[in-house]
Write a protein that holds these residues in place. Structure first.
Motif, mmCIF file in Angstrom:
data_model
loop_
_atom_site.group_PDB
_atom_site.id
_atom_site.type_symbol
_atom_site.label_atom_id
_atom_site.label_comp_id
_atom_site.label_asym_id
_atom_site.label_seq_id
_atom_site.Cartn_x
_atom_site.Cartn_y
_atom_site.Cartn_z
ATOM 1 N N GLN A 2 0.820 -1.201 0.000
ATOM 2 C CA GLN A 2 0.000 0.000 0.000
ATOM 3 C C GLN A 2 0.856 1.254 0.000
ATOM 4 N N HIS A 199 -6.721 -1.371 -7.637
ATOM 5 C CA HIS A 199 -6.285 -2.438 -6.726
ATOM 6 C C HIS A 199 -6.348 -1.977 -5.280
ATOM 7 N N GLN A 200 -5.876 -0.762 -5.031
ATOM 8 C CA GLN A 200 -5.869 -0.248 -3.665
ATOM 9 C C GLN A 200 -7.291 -0.049 -3.148
ATOM 10 N N GLN A 203 -8.760 -3.422 -2.293
ATOM 11 C CA GLN A 203 -8.240 -3.992 -1.042
ATOM 12 C C GLN A 203 -8.930 -3.380 0.165
ATOM 13 N N HIS A 204 -9.153 -2.070 0.124
ATOM 14 C CA HIS A 204 -9.846 -1.417 1.238
ATOM 15 C C HIS A 204 -11.281 -1.920 1.360
ATOM 16 N N SER A 206 -12.626 -4.752 0.202
ATOM 17 C CA SER A 206 -12.771 -6.187 0.440
ATOM 18 C C SER A 206 -12.601 -6.554 1.902
ATOM 19 N N GLU A 207 -12.091 -5.624 2.708
ATOM 20 C CA GLU A 207 -11.949 -5.898 4.135
ATOM 21 C C GLU A 207 -13.299 -6.009 4.817
ATOM 22 N N LYS A 216 -12.301 -10.569 -7.543
ATOM 23 C CA LYS A 216 -11.071 -11.048 -6.918
ATOM 24 C C LYS A 216 -9.987 -11.316 -7.962
ATOM 25 N N ASP A 220 -6.730 -8.446 -8.728
ATOM 26 C CA ASP A 220 -5.690 -9.035 -7.877
ATOM 27 C C ASP A 220 -4.401 -8.227 -8.044
ATOM 28 N N PRO A 221 -3.941 -7.548 -6.989
ATOM 29 C CA PRO A 221 -2.743 -6.695 -7.120
ATOM 30 C C PRO A 221 -1.459 -7.467 -7.409
ATOM 31 N N LYS A 222 -1.461 -8.788 -7.203
ATOM 32 C CA LYS A 222 -0.258 -9.576 -7.490
ATOM 33 C C LYS A 222 0.049 -9.578 -8.986
ATOM 34 N N HIS A 224 -0.471 -6.933 -11.079
ATOM 35 C CA HIS A 224 -0.451 -5.547 -11.543
ATOM 36 C C HIS A 224 0.364 -5.417 -12.829
#
Length: 491
Positions: A2, A199-200, A203-204, A206-207, A216, A220-222, A224
């Motif tokens: 992040q 992506h960011q 992620q926020h 999806s918490e 998903k 997926d940030p993996k 990028h």
């Protein structure tokens, strides 16, 4: 990882909500992420709807802008049931490409005869020979990457710079006829940034939310870097002719240019036939059609469209607008057509916005206006103007805004450009350069007060061609959030 300056709001979201109806606003208050996804992609005619959203500027605060861009660029098929499989396929392709081209010759030492595979070998099949060629190419790319959006902390992160370099390097190795050209990094950077923002934001969200399997996988940030490569490659299928060189000779597996054209570095080696033809057509046909007075004024001053238009088109106006406005322009360009047909009319609309200032100005001030394009208060009004120019029957006539400010600044910038170029003129090939551009070159060489310098451009000492590029603007350093919330910094 992040970004330290990232807030829970989307980095491009305005502090104050924009006026007018926008189905994407008030997300945090009364919409969950699944609802926003459904609004965009679950209707039967969803593709037409998101195209209209892009053209109308309604993706400015969207958390799914990257997904829309993938659809616009045909990275994703229209059939949503194929999204996951297509995404995994493209990611696997990039993984294979990267493994193929980014190789350490020491790891592959046992795969070749040491007579061929050693650091001193000049054999074209030697992995070491390839290693040294790759090192030179990466160095060239890295030089441009280090200058990418210097006002933004995000692009100063080493991880981001490595991703940009790897993507551009792999693209060059996959496209040996084109390789890498200056400006490609400025087409890739906004794509990388938009993916990062989505992506960011995902992620926020999806918490606390329960995202779908599609969300998903797509966000997926993996992956990028993988997704950015796929999007950039599809964009370059349209933009490639604007970068390719018009005269080449193949020597020992390397492409070498036979001509030298102003305003290009050695790796760019001059504008292509396609880009010169395009900008000439825009000025000689479209500008002439929509504003004959402006067309005659530019011709009278002998301002060839190549001087400013090549940069405008190649970079999709990337240096003419601040990033948050540029992304709105790209929303419309991509949504309208993968062939980027709207580019021509955005070009004309930009000229018409400053037409009064251009007509009232001399050669130097006009150069200043064109090379340092003035700020626009409402970028969407420019897009509406472009749409109207292309199809006045199906688009309402927009309000006619005109740039009206003191022109002293632009006169100074134009004079600076002329002074820098006058002392650094590369040899001209008069058989390849248009007469208007040749006259422009002579005007730069001539003294300020007129008259002849007595030195022919053909006989001047050769200087590195990259000195002739317009200097990168000096920009104030900004964080991700300041791009969205701070005042617009204009050049």
């Amino acid at each position: 990882m992040q970004h330290p300056n990232f807030e829970t709001r989307h980095p491009l979201q305005q502090e104050e909500q924009e006026t007018g109806y926008d189905p994407l606003q008030n997300y945090n208050r009364n919409r969950d992420r699944k609802k926003e996804w459904d609004d965009l992609f679950q209707n039967s005619n969803y593709l037409a709807r998101i195209r209209q959203a892009g053209i109308n500027g309604r993706l400015r605060s969207s958390r799914f802008r990257s997904v829309c861009w993938k659809l616009y660029l045909d990275v994703l098929p229209e059939d949503k049931t194929q999204w996951i499989s297509r995404t995994k396929e493209l990611r696997a392709q990039y993984e294979k490409i990267k493994e193929t081209h980014i190789t350490n010759p020491r790891k592959a030492a046992g795969k070749q005869d040491l007579v061929v595979n050693n650091p001193l070998s000049q054999d074209e099949g030697s992995l070491w020979n390839k290693f040294f060629q790759d090192k030179e190419l990466r160095s060239m790319i890295k030089q441009d990457v280090l200058r990418t959006f210097p006002e933004m902390l995000f692009f100063q992160e080493e991880d981001v710079r490595t991703k940009l370099t790897d993507i551009l390097f792999c693209y060059a190795r996959e496209n040996e006829q084109l390789l890498y050209k200056q400006g490609m990094h400025e087409l890739l950077a906004p794509i990388v940034f938009v993916l990062h923002c989505d992506h960011q934001a995902f992620q926020h969200a999806s918490e606390t939310a329960n995202p779908s399997e599609e969300m998903k996988v797509l966000l997926d940030p993996k992956f990028h870097e993988h997704d950015a490569y796929a999007m950039f490659s599809l964009l370059m299928e349209t933009a490639e002719p604007w970068f390719s060189s018009f005269e080449r000779e193949v020597r020992k597996g390397k492409e070498e240019m036979l001509t030298s054209i102003p305003f290009a570095r050695p790796q760019d080696s001059g504008p292509s036939v396609a880009i010169v033809t395009k900008v000439n057509r825009i000025q000689d046909q479209l500008v002439k059609k929509h504003d004959i007075e402006l067309y005659m004024h530019l011709n009278r001053l002998e301002i060839a469209p190549q001087i400013y238009g090549i940069r405008w088109v190649r970079l999709l106006f990337g240096r003419e607008f601040p990033l948050q406005d540029l992304l709105v322009v790209w929303d419309a360009l991509f949504a309208d057509s993968i062939t980027l047909d709207l580019v021509d009319y955005v070009f004309v609309a930009m000229l018409l916005y400053i037409r009064d200032a251009l007509i009232a100005s001399n050669f130097q001030t006009c150069l200043g206006l064109l090379m340092h394009y003035p700020p626009i208060g409402d970028i969407h009004s420019l897009l509406l103007k472009a749409l109207f120019l292309r199809d006045p029957k199906n688009n309402p006539r927009p309000v006619n805004y005109q740039f009206q400010q003191n022109l002293d600044y632009y006169k100074t910038r134009g004079a600076d450009f002329v002074n820098k170029t006058r002392t650094k003129v590369a040899p001209l090939n008069i058989n390849k350069v248009s007469s208007s551009l040749l006259n422009f070159g002579r005007k730069l060489i001539a003294p300020m007060g007129g008259g002849s310098s007595g030195i022919s451009p053909i006989n001047r000492a050769e200087t590195p061609a990259h000195h002739l590029l317009p200097p990168l603007p000096q920009r104030k350093t900004l964080s991700l959030t300041s791009v969205a919330h701070g005042p617009t910094v204009r050049l």
